[in-house]
Motif scaffolding. Structure first.
Motif, PDB file in Angstrom:
ATOM      1  N   GLN A 285       0.933  -1.169  -0.258  1.00 45.49           N
ATOM      2  CA  GLN A 285      -0.078  -0.135   0.098  1.00 45.49           C
ATOM      3  C   GLN A 285       0.931   1.337   0.143  1.00 45.49           C
ATOM      4  O   GLN A 285       1.014   1.949   0.908  1.00 45.49           O
ATOM      5  CB  GLN A 285      -0.821  -0.113   1.097  1.00 45.49           C
ATOM      6  N   PRO A 286       1.423   1.511  -1.103  1.00 41.24           N
ATOM      7  CA  PRO A 286       2.568   2.820  -1.117  1.00 41.24           C
ATOM      8  C   PRO A 286       1.770   4.020  -0.927  1.00 41.24           C
ATOM      9  O   PRO A 286       2.470   4.854  -0.751  1.00 41.24           O
ATOM     10  CB  PRO A 286       3.336   2.400  -2.410  1.00 41.24           C
ATOM     11  N   ASN A 287       0.395   4.116  -1.485  1.00 39.16           N
ATOM     12  CA  ASN A 287       0.002   5.417  -1.411  1.00 39.16           C
ATOM     13  C   ASN A 287      -0.849   5.531   0.150  1.00 39.16           C
ATOM     14  O   ASN A 287      -1.241   6.732   0.448  1.00 39.16           O
ATOM     15  CB  ASN A 287      -1.145   5.394  -2.197  1.00 39.16           C
ATOM     16  N   THR A 303       6.180  13.019   1.932  1.00 39.69           N
ATOM     17  CA  THR A 303       5.696  12.502   0.897  1.00 39.69           C
ATOM     18  C   THR A 303       5.327  10.833   0.784  1.00 39.69           C
ATOM     19  O   THR A 303       5.614  10.199   1.785  1.00 39.69           O
ATOM     20  CB  THR A 303       6.581  12.499  -0.566  1.00 39.69           C
ATOM     21  N   THR A 304       4.444  10.162  -0.115  1.00 40.26           N
ATOM     22  CA  THR A 304       4.086   8.838   0.042  1.00 40.26           C
ATOM     23  C   THR A 304       5.032   8.222  -0.838  1.00 40.26           C
ATOM     24  O   THR A 304       5.880   8.588  -1.761  1.00 40.26           O
ATOM     25  CB  THR A 304       2.718   8.805  -0.290  1.00 40.26           C
ATOM     26  N   HIS A 305       4.981   6.952  -0.541  1.00 45.17           N
ATOM     27  CA  HIS A 305       5.893   6.066  -1.229  1.00 45.17           C
ATOM     28  C   HIS A 305       5.561   5.862  -2.597  1.00 45.17           C
ATOM     29  O   HIS A 305       6.379   5.741  -3.419  1.00 45.17           O
ATOM     30  CB  HIS A 305       5.888   4.598  -0.567  1.00 45.17           C
ATOM     31  N   VAL A 306       4.392   5.957  -2.904  1.00 43.96           N
ATOM     32  CA  VAL A 306       3.909   5.859  -4.488  1.00 43.96           C
ATOM     33  C   VAL A 306       4.774   6.926  -5.162  1.00 43.96           C
ATOM     34  O   VAL A 306       5.243   6.553  -6.230  1.00 43.96           O
ATOM     35  CB  VAL A 306       2.493   6.323  -4.601  1.00 43.96           C
ATOM     36  N   ALA A 308       7.316   8.728  -4.413  1.00 42.50           N
ATOM     37  CA  ALA A 308       8.743   8.499  -4.595  1.00 42.50           C
ATOM     38  C   ALA A 308       9.353   7.259  -5.378  1.00 42.50           C
ATOM     39  O   ALA A 308      10.098   7.295  -5.902  1.00 42.50           O
ATOM     40  CB  ALA A 308       9.319   8.146  -2.869  1.00 42.50           C
ATOM     41  N   ASN A 309       8.431   6.350  -5.419  1.00 44.75           N
ATOM     42  CA  ASN A 309       8.577   5.205  -6.151  1.00 44.75           C
ATOM     43  C   ASN A 309       8.611   5.366  -7.614  1.00 44.75           C
ATOM     44  O   ASN A 309       9.513   5.012  -8.206  1.00 44.75           O
ATOM     45  CB  ASN A 309       7.533   3.883  -5.856  1.00 44.75           C
ATOM     46  N   LEU A 310       7.972   6.335  -8.087  1.00 46.70           N
ATOM     47  CA  LEU A 310       7.679   6.772  -9.321  1.00 46.70           C
ATOM     48  C   LEU A 310       9.221   7.421  -9.838  1.00 46.70           C
ATOM     49  O   LEU A 310       9.613   7.197 -11.028  1.00 46.70           O
ATOM     50  CB  LEU A 310       6.567   7.738  -9.576  1.00 46.70           C
ATOM     51  N   ASP A 311       9.430   8.143  -8.728  1.00 46.92           N
ATOM     52  CA  ASP A 311      11.006   8.743  -9.149  1.00 46.92           C
ATOM     53  C   ASP A 311      12.187   7.786  -8.967  1.00 46.92           C
ATOM     54  O   ASP A 311      13.230   8.288  -9.469  1.00 46.92           O
ATOM     55  CB  ASP A 311      11.152  10.096  -8.226  1.00 46.92           C
ATOM     56  N   SER A 312      12.074   6.694  -8.518  1.00 46.81           N
ATOM     57  CA  SER A 312      13.066   5.754  -8.060  1.00 46.81           C
ATOM     58  C   SER A 312      13.134   4.811  -9.072  1.00 46.81           C
ATOM     59  O   SER A 312      13.870   3.411  -8.710  1.00 46.81           O
ATOM     60  CB  SER A 312      13.048   5.436  -6.631  1.00 46.81           C
ATOM     61  N   ARG A 313      12.600   4.693 -10.282  1.00 49.17           N
ATOM     62  CA  ARG A 313      12.486   3.426 -11.152  1.00 49.17           C
ATOM     63  C   ARG A 313      13.719   3.392 -11.755  1.00 49.17           C
ATOM     64  O   ARG A 313      14.411   3.955 -11.990  1.00 49.17           O
ATOM     65  CB  ARG A 313      11.220   3.568 -12.110  1.00 49.17           C
ATOM     66  N   SER A 314      13.986   1.986 -11.801  1.00 48.41           N
ATOM     67  CA  SER A 314      15.146   1.411 -12.525  1.00 48.41           C
ATOM     68  C   SER A 314      14.688   0.975 -13.899  1.00 48.41           C
ATOM     69  O   SER A 314      14.611  -0.278 -14.061  1.00 48.41           O
ATOM     70  CB  SER A 314      16.113   0.421 -11.691  1.00 48.41           C
ATOM     71  N   ASP A 315      14.524   2.072 -14.791  1.00 48.19           N
ATOM     72  CA  ASP A 315      14.038   1.430 -16.134  1.00 48.19           C
ATOM     73  C   ASP A 315      14.602   1.907 -17.302  1.00 48.19           C
ATOM     74  O   ASP A 315      14.406   2.059 -18.305  1.00 48.19           O
ATOM     75  CB  ASP A 315      12.651   1.946 -16.180  1.00 48.19           C
ATOM     76  N   GLY A 316      16.152   1.786 -17.052  1.00 51.78           N
ATOM     77  CA  GLY A 316      16.721   2.280 -18.291  1.00 51.78           C
ATOM     78  C   GLY A 316      17.213   3.755 -18.238  1.00 51.78           C
ATOM     79  O   GLY A 316      18.505   4.121 -18.317  1.00 51.78           O
ATOM     80  N   GLN A 317      16.174   4.776 -18.210  1.00 50.24           N
ATOM     81  CA  GLN A 317      16.495   6.118 -18.246  1.00 50.24           C
ATOM     82  C   GLN A 317      17.002   6.508 -16.588  1.00 50.24           C
ATOM     83  O   GLN A 317      18.108   6.869 -16.740  1.00 50.24           O
ATOM     84  CB  GLN A 317      15.188   6.909 -18.298  1.00 50.24           C
ATOM     85  N   THR A 337      13.574  -1.740  -8.207  1.00 55.96           N
ATOM     86  CA  THR A 337      13.111  -2.698  -9.445  1.00 55.96           C
ATOM     87  C   THR A 337      12.501  -1.684 -10.516  1.00 55.96           C
ATOM     88  O   THR A 337      12.643  -0.471 -10.440  1.00 55.96           O
ATOM     89  CB  THR A 337      11.729  -3.468  -8.808  1.00 55.96           C
ATOM     90  N   ALA A 338      11.858  -2.269 -11.529  1.00 51.15           N
ATOM     91  CA  ALA A 338      11.610  -1.385 -12.644  1.00 51.15           C
ATOM     92  C   ALA A 338      10.366  -0.611 -12.239  1.00 51.15           C
ATOM     93  O   ALA A 338       9.994   0.417 -12.779  1.00 51.15           O
ATOM     94  CB  ALA A 338      11.118  -2.262 -13.742  1.00 51.15           C
ATOM     95  N   ARG A 339       9.859  -0.882 -10.840  1.00 51.34           N
ATOM     96  CA  ARG A 339       8.673  -0.167 -10.853  1.00 51.34           C
ATOM     97  C   ARG A 339       8.875   0.583  -9.443  1.00 51.34           C
ATOM     98  O   ARG A 339       8.071   1.423  -9.070  1.00 51.34           O
ATOM     99  CB  ARG A 339       7.599  -0.784 -10.363  1.00 51.34           C
ATOM    100  N   GLY A 340      10.183   0.923  -9.239  1.00 49.06           N
ATOM    101  CA  GLY A 340      10.545   1.714  -8.078  1.00 49.06           C
ATOM    102  C   GLY A 340      10.531   1.017  -6.713  1.00 49.06           C
ATOM    103  O   GLY A 340      10.871   1.974  -5.801  1.00 49.06           O
ATOM    104  N   GLN A 341      10.163  -0.275  -6.553  1.00 50.38           N
ATOM    105  CA  GLN A 341      10.057  -0.662  -5.241  1.00 50.38           C
ATOM    106  C   GLN A 341      11.581  -1.055  -4.862  1.00 50.38           C
ATOM    107  O   GLN A 341      12.199  -1.407  -5.596  1.00 50.38           O
ATOM    108  CB  GLN A 341       9.298  -1.952  -5.323  1.00 50.38           C
ATOM    109  N   ASP A 342      11.686  -1.301  -3.546  1.00 49.95           N
ATOM    110  CA  ASP A 342      13.012  -1.652  -3.216  1.00 49.95           C
ATOM    111  C   ASP A 342      13.223  -3.008  -3.324  1.00 49.95           C
ATOM    112  O   ASP A 342      12.299  -3.955  -3.015  1.00 49.95           O
ATOM    113  CB  ASP A 342      13.197  -1.412  -1.446  1.00 49.95           C
ATOM    114  N   MET A 343      14.382  -3.273  -4.105  1.00 49.88           N
ATOM    115  CA  MET A 343      14.736  -4.773  -4.562  1.00 49.88           C
ATOM    116  C   MET A 343      14.913  -5.682  -3.313  1.00 49.88           C
ATOM    117  O   MET A 343      14.401  -6.755  -3.318  1.00 49.88           O
ATOM    118  CB  MET A 343      15.818  -4.652  -5.606  1.00 49.88           C
ATOM    119  N   MET A 344      15.586  -5.181  -2.492  1.00 49.93           N
ATOM    120  CA  MET A 344      15.965  -6.250  -1.321  1.00 49.93           C
ATOM    121  C   MET A 344      14.561  -6.755  -0.648  1.00 49.93           C
ATOM    122  O   MET A 344      14.535  -7.818  -0.236  1.00 49.93           O
ATOM    123  CB  MET A 344      16.932  -5.412  -0.254  1.00 49.93           C
TER     124      MET A 344
END
Lengths: 576, 356
Positions: A285-287, A303-306, A308-317, A337-344
């Protein structure tokens, strides 16, 4: 009173063993008490987590009980649809009785003779056995009715909520509250809200070390317990198990496998402590959850995790690579992750998912395989042929495709069984169905062999029940074999689960799973976000290699000469 | 029991298995939790449309009649039409048109491991505990644990990276062999297999290769996928080949051959090699099993329009009759391979059926 006598003899072996053990402890209680004190300290250190585990266990048991309680009604309802209401109700009742009897059979031997003597009937031994079973089934039915129809049922809810509140209020050594690693950078350069003002990375590393230290101490203490049992409380000076353990200790490849498997299990069990951020906040429930961070202007904002996650995506860019902080100063030991969640966090909770599915599937499959192989070896004839047919049928269908089809059929129809773990439980059941024939085939030879032994004949002519003969005189012989195959197959289950999730069929979001991580990162392997698909892949390979090494080592340790066919098990997960 | 009695018994056993598989499919597809009408028309469908569809699919007939219809149509390969994937097209048509790609993939996926895995395994078995043995064995263990889907992802990324000489030493998969850049074809896709022609030789059509370049293109197209698809079997063949070789080397008849003064070459090829192949036989036939399961994943990732991909599409899009038909066909293939395996065993190994 001849019947009475045989009954006493039936239970005599077990009781003798138990009494000797208890006697030995009574004579020399010191080592046992010291060991128990150690266990108590270890549990106290993690008391909060222990209660959390207990709460989850209660949840699982009550889910299973609820599911089983629904079976008679479900069967009856289906029959009623075809054959009419009265037949349906009768079927419901019959199903319930059959289920209760099935549950009572393994435990009926423990019912004291008095329970039957009260009836004042003159029974043969055979009748007595069934009377005991019926009595136990009746008691069970009464208990179930009491739970369902009277306020007693409310007690369970009370207990479980009590356990839950204890879990959240009691402290634990490795909990996030003891060593917090989430905080924000203070405008003056230090950190606010973290453990002793250390940086989140270091606070997290301390917690991780503590988790592994604790797990290691637990392990050592468990081993110590076995040694205390062996030196002080075991009747025999030597058993074949000692040799097995000695051989295993000398097998470095097997020890390596065991170490990685333990690492994996610790990662799964302590997922809440190992993950740098709560899964509830970051993934589920990131929001609904926000956190504070220091902006570039030098102000602390929330800020909410939602977002923050959007800005932390590992998606090539953009990429948050392993061992770094994202722009919100959240520590990401394995990147995002590609959706900005924490990989660990994703990886440790994914380990939990894999472990639950693997253990449920292999445990259930092994249970089916052992029971059927014992029944087939003991009764032979039609039982044997029926088992051969059933296993041949399932093996004739390509396992991976069967699993795909079944999982889609149940998930598309929103079957209630597809709810737990977002389809994980369903997947485990399907794996059990698809994999038991392989395990059954592997232990068929040994079970047929053991059924031919004189001691089984002796037990039969001695008047032991078939169930007891199978359990005491046949099952121990095949236990080693099933252990080997279970260990080799669990890797296959883990790979297949990941493959199905990768294809979008197995476990649905939000439940974390390694295959989904690879799916999310597959387009970015050649970019700066290479870690997204690579890390979970390496994790899978490591765990599967480790389980295979462990299985091989167990095989060598149990019997170096054993001629165990490996082709069957070795190909288990290969299709994926 | 003689060998052939044993063999015939095995063949007869497949008949009830076939019916059990059909019954299982029937229960899952017709009586399972998914309502065929809802799957066809969408969940909200009701009223006359649904009733018509129900009538057309024969769902109002008595259950046993539905069952016999189902079994009869499957046994005569009359699977009806696809619902969604290639709507209104005959399922058998779709299967026939997409089978060649899968067969081509499977052909290479069986061939490559055979020619890599078995020699490596035999080499390791002939030189036990040497550096080469350890390397090969460890490679086999690792190879077996690598998930196919992950390998596909990595391999595709690596191959795409070599474009325009981006690989190590300027290696470029696109221009390596038949030039894909010049022809502007993707490195993933379905081989069209139009290099096979048939010529009539005494009124019997005989296939021959008409276009060698097209053959090369199709081979290159399928090679990475086939290598990955065959990887698990390759590792299994390596391990079992090694064990079989070790066992055979230490057996008495090899001792005897040595004592007779036979040359090493004769011992290895005539006495060891042939006997080591026996335990490998089930591995090779069970490869088909892996290939069928694995083809779904590999074909999906490598964009090959074969049976596996069609199966994947049919189950993700709710095309139940097609999924059922494909599963049935795959089962038939496996049952046939099981019989073939028993047959080969009976021919090769005279000991079959004599053990107790």
């Amino acid at each position: 009173m001849s019947s009475r006598q045989t009954n006493v003899e039936e239970t005599y072996e077990d009781e003798e063993n138990d009494e000797l053990f208890v006697d030995l402890i009574r004579k020399n209680p010191r080592p046992a008490l010291i060991w128990l004190a150690g266990v108590a300290i270890l549990v106290l250190l993690e008391i909060g987590r222990a209660f959390a585990g207990l709460g989850q266990l209660i949840g699982i048991v009550s889910y299973l009980a609820g599911g089983l309680a629904g079976v008679p009604g479900y069967v009856g309802g289906n029959v009623a649809g075809v054959a009419g209401g009265i037949v349906g109700s009768i079927t419901t009742a019959i199903t319930a009785v059959v289920m209760l009897l099935l549950v009572s059979i393994p435990f009926a031997g423990r019912v004291p003779d008095r329970a039957v003597d009260v009836l004042g009937l003159d029974l043969t031994r055979y009748q007595r056995r069934w009377t005991k079973r019926s009595v136990l089934a009746l008691v069970l039915a009464g208990g179930a009715a009491l739970f369902a129809l009277s306020p007693v049922g409310g007690v369970t809810a009370l207990v479980s909520s009590g356990v839950d509140s204890l879990a959240s209020s009691l402290p634990a050594l490795t909990s996030r509250e003891t060593i917090p690693n989430q905080g924000y950078r203070a405008p003056d350069g230090g950190w606010e809200g973290t453990f002793m003002g250390l940086s989140p990375a270091i606070a997290w590393a301390i917690r991780l070390t503590l988790v592994f230290l604790y797990a290691m101490v637990c392990l050592v203490w468990g081993w110590k317990g076995f040694e205390i049992y062996r030196t002080h409380y075991r009747q025999a000076d030597w058993t074949p198990a000692d040799d097995t353990i000695r051989r295993f200790k000398g097998n470095y490849w097997g020890l390596f496998g065991l170490a990685i498997v333990l690492l994996f299990v610790v990662l799964a069990l302590w997922a809440p402590a190992v993950s740098p951020v709560q899964a509830e906040h970051n993934i589920y429930q990131p929001n609904a959850h926000d956190f504070q961070y220091l902006t570039d202007d030098g102000e602390v904002e929330s800020t909410t995790h939602v977002f923050a996650n959007l800005d932390s995506r590992s998606d090539g860019q953009g990429t948050v690579s392993p061992m770094s902080y994202d722009t919100y100063d959240r520590w990401a030991p394995l990147g995002t992750t590609a959706r900005g969640q924490d990989m660990m966090t994703h990886l440790s909770y994914g380990a939990r998912t894999s472990l639950i599915i693997g253990i449920t599937a292999i445990g259930l499959g092994a249970l089916i395989a052992v029971v059927l192989s014992l029944l087939a070896a003991y009764y032979k004839g039609i039982t044997d042929i029926a088992t051969v047919m059933a296993s041949d049928t399932i093996q004739a269908i390509p396992a991976l495709l069967l699993i795909m089809l079944l999982s889609v059929i149940f998930q598309e129809s929103n079957h209630p069984i597809a709810q737990p773990l977002d389809g994980g439980f369903l997947l485990a059941l399907i794996f059990a169905l698809a994999y038991w024939p392989g395990m059954w085939r592997a232990i068929r030879g040994p079970s047929l062999q053991v059924a031919e032994q004189e001691w089984v004949d002796a037990a039969k002519s001695y008047g032991q029940t078939p169930l007891r003969t199978m359990r005491k005189h046949m099952a121990p012989y095949i236990a080693g074999y099933i252990l080997i195959y279970a260990s080799l197959l669990i890797g296959g289950v883990i790979i297949s689960t990941a493959a199905l999730t990768f294809l979008g069929l197995g476990i649905n979001p939000p439940t974390p799973e390694w295959g989904r991580l690879i799916d999310g990162g597959q387009s970015y392997v050649a970019t700066s976000s290479w870690h997204v698909a690579t890390i979970p892949g390496i994790a899978i390979v490591l765990v599967v290699v480790a389980f295979n090494a462990l299985g091989d080592a167990i095989r060598d340790a149990i019997d170096p000469e054993a001629d165990v066919e490996e082709s069957e098990a070795a190909t288990a997960g290969g299709g994926a | 029991m003689t060998r052939w009695e044993y063999f015939i018994k095995r063949v007869l056993l497949t008949i009830p298995v076939l019916f059990l598989v059909l019954s299982f499919l029937f229960v899952m597809l017709r009586m399972g939790p998914i309502d065929p009408v809802a799957a066809r028309l969408g969940p909200e469908a009701d009223g006359t449309d649904a009733e018509l569809m129900r009538e057309r699919l024969g769902l109002n007939d008595p259950l046993w009649e539905q069952y016999t219809d189902f079994v009869m149509s499957f046994l005569t390969f009359d699977f009806g039409q696809s619902w969604v994937v290639q709507a209104e097209r005959d399922i058998l048509d779709i299967v026939i048109s997409s089978a060649p790609a899968t067969i081509w993939l499977g052909f290479w996926a069986i061939l490559l491991p055979l020619f890599i895995g078995i020699p490596l395994g035999f080499y390791a078995g002939l030189n036990p505990n040497s550096f080469g043995d350890y390397t090969a064995s460890f490679g086999g263990i690792l190879w077996q644990a690598l998930p196919n889907f992950w390998l596909c992802v990595l391999a595709l990324a690596a191959l795409r990276r070599t474009r325009d000489g981006g690989g190590p030493f300027g290696f470029d998969w696109y221009t390596f062999g038949p030039d894909f850049t010049a022809r502007s074809i993707s490195i993933t896709g379905t081989p069209d297999l139009d290099w096979i022609s048939t010529t009539d030789l005494l009124f019997v059509p005989v296939p021959y290769v008409a276009d060698w370049t097209a053959l090369a293109i199709d081979t290159k197209l399928i090679l990475p996928a086939a290598l990955i698809l065959g990887s698990a079997s390759m590792a299994a063949e390596l391990r079992i080949g090694r064990t079989a070789m070790l066992e055979t080397i230490n057996s008495n008849f090899v001792e005897t051959a040595k004592a007779k003064g036979l040359t090493n070459r004769v011992i290895v090829w005539k006495h060891i090699f042939r006997n080591s192949l026996i335990p490998l036989l089930p591995v090779i036939t069970s490869e088909a099993f892996l290939l069928i399961g694995g083809s779904v994943i590999v074909e999906q990732i490598f964009n090959i329009n074969g049976l596996g991909r069609i199966f994947f599409q049919s189950i993700t899009q709710g095309d139940l009759p097609m999924a059922g038909a494909l599963l049935f066909i795959f089962t038939l293939i496996i049952l046939f391979l099981n019989i073939l395996q028993d047959f080969l065993y009976t021919v090769i190994d005279p000991r079959v059926g004599y053990e107790k």
